[in-house]
Scaffold this active site. Structure first.
Site, short mmCIF file in Angstrom:
data_model
loop_
_atom_site.label_atom_id
_atom_site.label_comp_id
_atom_site.label_asym_id
_atom_site.label_seq_id
_atom_site.Cartn_x
_atom_site.Cartn_y
_atom_site.Cartn_z
N ARG A 1 29.07 34.71 0.37
CA ARG A 1 27.77 34.03 0.34
C ARG A 1 26.96 34.35 1.59
NH1 ARG A 1 25.14 29.01 -1.44
NH2 ARG A 1 23.04 29.32 -0.66
N ARG B 1 22.88 34.60 -5.12
CA ARG B 1 24.08 34.34 -4.35
C ARG B 1 25.35 34.65 -5.13
NH1 ARG B 1 21.46 28.60 -4.51
NH2 ARG B 1 19.88 30.07 -4.03
N ASP C 1 27.58 29.50 -4.98
CA ASP C 1 26.92 28.32 -4.44
C ASP C 1 27.75 27.12 -4.86
OD1 ASP C 1 24.96 26.69 -3.28
OD2 ASP C 1 23.78 26.59 -5.11
N ASP D 1 27.74 23.00 -4.42
CA ASP D 1 26.97 21.84 -3.97
C ASP D 1 27.76 20.57 -4.20
OD1 ASP D 1 24.63 23.22 -3.21
OD2 ASP D 1 23.85 23.19 -5.25
#
Length: 160
Positions: free
Chosen positions: A87, A96, A99, A101
């Site tokens: 990343r 990317r 990712d 989150d």
């Protein structure tokens, strides 16, 4: 000294560079192997166009983790997995390789420079809500889903 209580956390996964499906599958294995953490749920994989950005379509999913890690420690682990997957962050919303989150950390509300939980934009994104409703329907209301109705998200593979 007693162990920290377990918290049910939800993590959004996304990738649109390289081999996104393989990347998400590998990330799920890494998440399952985090210290003091168990993978307890994983959504199907979904495809969507980049949100407020350009680039190839994303593959997304959401997983549920039972963890004794603190929210900052879990965030650090997520960022480490992202870095290991290659990343880079050249600009906001750049394509990317991976990712991750932190969407929810139990019922905690955290607002710090490093971390905001619940994720501040999760209820604006169909690519988060559709996988999340599969594994944690109590977090997603009909109003949340109606608000993202115009966003095209397609299930591409079952997981689990």
């Amino acid at each position: 000294m007693s162990a920290r209580p377990e918290v049910l956390a939800y993590v959004g996964l996304g990738s649109n560079l390289g081999q996104p499906v393989a990347t998400l599958q590998a990330a799920m294995v890494q998440l399952a192997g985090l210290p003091q953490t168990r993978l307890v749920a994983q959504s199907s994989l979904y495809s969507s166009a980049p949100f407020e950005a350009a680039g190839p379509d994303f593959v997304n999913a959401v997983v549920g983790l039972q963890t004794r890690l603190t929210a900052p420690a879990l965030l650090w682990q997520l960022q480490h997995i992202e870095t290991t997957a290659g990343r880079e962050r050249p600009y906001r919303n750049a394509p990317r390789t991976l990712d991750l989150d932190l969407l929810l950390y139990g019922t905690a509300r955290i607002h710090s420079p490093a971390l905001s939980v619940p994720h501040p934009r999760m209820f604006e994104r169909a690519f988060v809500l559709l996988p999340l409703v599969e594994i944690a329907p109590h977090w997603v209301s009909a109003d949340h889903l109606a608000a993202v109705l115009g966003q095209t998200v397609v299930k591409v593979a079952e997981c689990g």
